[in-house]
Design an enzyme around this catalytic site. Structure first.
Site, PDB file in Angstrom:
ATOM      1  CG  HIS A  27       5.844   1.297  -9.135  1.00  0.00           C
ATOM      2  ND1 HIS A  27       6.737   1.519  -8.129  1.00  0.00           N
ATOM      3  CD2 HIS A  27       5.984  -0.018  -9.478  1.00  0.00           C
ATOM      4  CE1 HIS A  27       7.401   0.391  -7.868  1.00  0.00           C
ATOM      5  NE2 HIS A  27       6.942  -0.558  -8.656  1.00  0.00           N
ATOM      6  CG  LEU A  46      -1.709  -1.336   1.404  1.00  0.00           C
ATOM      7  CD1 LEU A  46      -2.667  -1.230   2.574  1.00  0.00           C
ATOM      8  CD2 LEU A  46      -2.450  -1.737   0.132  1.00  0.00           C
ATOM      9  NE  ARG A  47       4.417   0.597  -3.962  1.00  0.00           N
ATOM     10  CZ  ARG A  47       5.375  -0.274  -4.270  1.00  0.00           C
ATOM     11  NH1 ARG A  47       6.239  -0.686  -3.351  1.00  0.00           N
ATOM     12  NH2 ARG A  47       5.462  -0.758  -5.504  1.00  0.00           N
ATOM     13  CG  ASP A  75       3.536  -9.490  -5.862  1.00  0.00           C
ATOM     14  OD1 ASP A  75       3.726  -8.868  -4.798  1.00  0.00           O
ATOM     15  OD2 ASP A  75       4.467  -9.863  -6.589  1.00  0.00           O
TER      16      ASP A  75
END
Lengths: 420, 316
Positions: free
Chosen positions: A314, A68-69, A310
């Site tokens: 970005h 989820l960054r 997965d």
């Protein structure tokens, strides 16, 4: 998603109940987020009703690997952005690897992720705790404290462990706490900073190769440690035929090992790298047609018990570079269900098997129970139209990451509605 | 790989020799002939590219290749700018793209690009403004198309045709963009007996699918060949990792006078340079009568003139 009324009758729906191992056409009454009645009993109630003839109702998916960054890379995505994209796509539970920045190796960070997710109020977010401090691969993280903070397993993500002894002690320690070790098998020395499956395509494009042995050697070592200790290992994101074969033989010997596959590995091969397509830069890499077929077969046999996305969103810049310099990963949480439906259309899985690989299988890996779809059960459900055709446009994704492998692809079947 | 051809099949960029039709390769070789002859006759300058700007954008050190591109552009009367960019300053994607966009804004017509990453030339071609041409001067292990063209040009000058020729490429195939580009070009030009020769760690997986045979024994690999293309061994990264020692490589794969004497008398010896004397080749062989190594360098200018002339004629 539209707001659910306090009670809703869903009529003539094909109900896929993985925990109850049932696949029936029936009516279902939902009241206040729980199943209130089934069959003829359900027809008595409902503020609202929905004719769902031809549609399927199943537990929403649990995704064993979604990045989820946040914290650490919020230029790519946030917990809020990804949790709501996931929920809208029928994925109600996300399991986050520990390679956030900072690393998820302290209870404070686990709490922070849980709090952010609760605030977002979308998909439920579960966390894999770091196996080693800072994921540096040397000293164990405080696994007991992480367990108390609610981690659903422990992992070193894609980072290597210093050596086999660290791995063995980590596995023993986790076992004592009843924690499963999630492994993404890749022997770093053999992977050698490669960026593509070793084979004719990588050779022609001049891309540094990652041999299949990088995965196989790591799996083999972990299985040896499971044999010694009895600790539980989950192999995430299998990419090779030989990897799946090893997992299968370990399972046949009764070892506590499980596996998942990123669903795009079942659809694409290294041929997708043609023209230096940076969207196909993944880790593990897309492999050969033989690997793809073997992974499909292993999924159908249940050796691979879980499908995952997965998901790795970005920002555009991450993929704007010559191929080896781009960041690996694909934004994929929204294509998990549509691709799973294709596996049914192609005859690889029955609808019930698909539902099992999306919810029951992943829940078992996390040691969580999935209720049967019976009156009184309270769990997120998803209604899908398995036939409706549509075309994916990357710019229309809800995820902050538009780096899809499937931009422009035609799909058959989509999520109609999610009952969280 | 149609990025490099326009709708009429004309060369828009030169990124790789893969997928280039034979007719186009022959046209580029034909076009190099008059440049080579004129230079031999002492007439070097051609006004063809007056007013054009050629930027040599090198992210990897190279004196030799850059110089031949510079000479080629100058002899065609283009304005030439040389830029040596340290790779470290372009670790981020934005910067690499920014470099291109900044230089484009200076009305460059052609970029000659060398970069350590495979696919770099494709990347620049994808992002270049319309009418701006990209010429690949070497990208990672992937391609070095002008080297392949100059090798083909040199072979043709001596053997006159490619059908029926046996060509062996020897040494570090795995890291070699020269090997890959030569394989594609020579196959397309009609050469059917192409061999790669080297120890197994230096032969990449699946190379036979490019249409070559693999041989690990040097003399078996050279049996009956007409042309030997030796590759430069990157000494720094070889010893220990890929090879026990340079001496052992020389013992098994070095081209010596003694070995050469056992081959066809008219066999040609080529090397893209710079050579490692006493490693892949003995000094006496490098400057012996069968060696074309110096001629390759000379032909490099003519071939690069041909490519620049061809591409810039198509971007009008």
């Amino acid at each position: 998603m539209s707001k659910s009324p306090s009670s809703l009758l869903i009529q003539n729906v094909r109900l896929l109940d993985p925990a109850g191992d049932r696949d029936t056409v029936t009516n279902l009454l939902l009241r206040d987020g729980a199943i209130a009645a089934l069959g003829a009993d359900a027809l008595a109630g409902g503020d609202e009703s929905l004719d769902a003839g031809g549609h399927w109702l199943l537990p929403a998916a649990t995704d064993l690997a979604a990045r989820l960054r946040e914290p650490g890379a919020t230029q790519k995505a946030t917990i809020a952005s990804e949790a709501s994209a996931a929920l809208a796509a029928g994925v109600a539970t996300l399991c986050v690897p520990p390679d956030t920045k900072p690393v998820a190796d302290t209870p404070a960070l686990i709490d922070r992720i849980h709090a952010k997710a609760a605030q977002a109020g979308a998909a439920r977010v579960l966390v894999l705790g770091a196996l080693t401090q800072g994921l540096a691969g040397e000293a164990l993280a405080e696994l007991s404290a992480l367990k108390a903070a609610g981690v659903v397993g422990v992992s070193n993500g894609q980072r290597p462990l210093a050596n086999a002894l660290v791995a063995r002690r980590a596995l023993e320690y986790a076992q004592g706490l009843g924690l499963t070790v999630h492994v993404q098998a890749l022997e770093p020395a053999l992977a050698n900073s490669g960026c593509a499956h070793e084979g004719a395509i990588a050779t022609r494009l001049g891309l540094a190769p990652i041999p299949v042995a990088a995965e196989v050697a790591a799996i083999r070592q972990w299985i040896s440690l499971v044999e010694d200790t009895g600790g539980r290992v989950h192999f995430g994101r299998l990419s090779s035929a030989r990897g799946a074969e090893l997992v299968e033989s370990a399972q046949q010997r009764g070892l506590p090992v499980s596996a998942d596959v990123a669903i795009h590995q079942l659809f694409l091969t290294d041929a997708a790298l043609e023209g230096f397509n940076a969207q196909a830069h993944l880790l593990p890499p897309l492999r050969s047609e033989d690997d793809r077929q073997a992974l499909r077969a292993a999924l159908a046999r249940g050796v691979i018990g879980a499908l995952c996305s997965d998901h790795q969103p970005h920002e555009p810049d991450a993929k704007i570079n010559p191929f080896p310099l781009t960041e690996p990963g694909t934004s994929s949480v929204e294509t998990l269900l549509p691709l799973a439906l294709e596996l049914v259309h192609e005859g690889l899985l029955t609808p019930l098997q698909m539902a099992q690989r999306l919810s029951l299988g992943p829940s078992r890996v996390l040691g969580q129970s999935l209720p049967e779809l019976q009156p009184g059960a309270r769990l997120p459900l998803v209604l899908v139209d398995p036939q409706s055709p549509w075309t994916l446009r990357a710019q229309d994704l809800r995820s902050r990451g538009r780096n899809s492998l499937f931009d422009g692809r035609r799909f058959q079947g989509r999520v109609l509605r999610v009952f969280p | 790989m149609n990025l490099q051809l326009d709708e009429q099949g004309r060369l828009k960029h030169l990124l790789t020799t893969e997928g280039l039709p034979r007719s186009l390769l022959e046209r580029l070789l034909d076009r190099a002939e008059p440049y080579a002859r004129a230079a031999e006759a002492g007439f070097k300058k051609d006004p063809l590219l007056v007013g054009k700007t050629v930027v040599n954008l090198f992210f990897e050190n190279s004196t030799r290749t850059r110089t031949t591109f510079e000479l080629a552009a100058t002899r065609l009367s283009a304005d030439v700018v040389n830029l040596q960019v340290a790779a470290s300053s372009t670790a981020k994607g934005e910067t690499l793209l920014d470099t291109l966009k900044t230089l484009e804004a200076m009305q460059a017509d052609l970029f000659v690009i060398r970069h350590e990453a495979s696919g770099a030339a494709h990347f620049f071609a994808e992002h270049a403004a319309p009418g701006v041409a990209i010429l690949n001067a070497g990208d990672g292990r992937h391609a070095h198309p002008t080297q392949a063209l100059l090798d083909a040009f040199t072979i043709r000058r001596h053997k006159h045709k490619f059908e029926g020729l046996s060509v062996a490429i020897v040494g570090d195939i795995v890291h070699s963009r020269v090997a890959r580009s030569n394989i594609h070009a020579l196959r397309s030009l009609g050469c059917t007996d192409l061999r790669v020769v080297g120890p197994p760690p230096l032969i990449p997986a699946g190379i036979v699918e490019l249409g070559v045979s693999v041989e690990h024994d040097l003399m078996r690999g050279l049996d009956g060949v007409d042309v030997i293309i030796l590759l430069r061994l990157q000494k720094e990264r070889m010893v220990g990792a890929f090879l026990p020692s340079l001496g052992e490589f020389h013992r098994d794969y070095g081209l010596t006078r003694e070995r050469l004497a056992r081959l066809k008398p008219e066999v040609l010896v080529m090397h893209p340079g710079p050579i490692n004397r006493g490693v892949e080749i003995e000094g006496e062989v490098a400057y012996g009568p069968q060696s074309l190594i110096i001629e390759q360098v000379r032909n490099g200018v003519a071939v690069r003139m041909s490519v620049m002339a061809e591409i810039l004629a198509n971007t009008q």
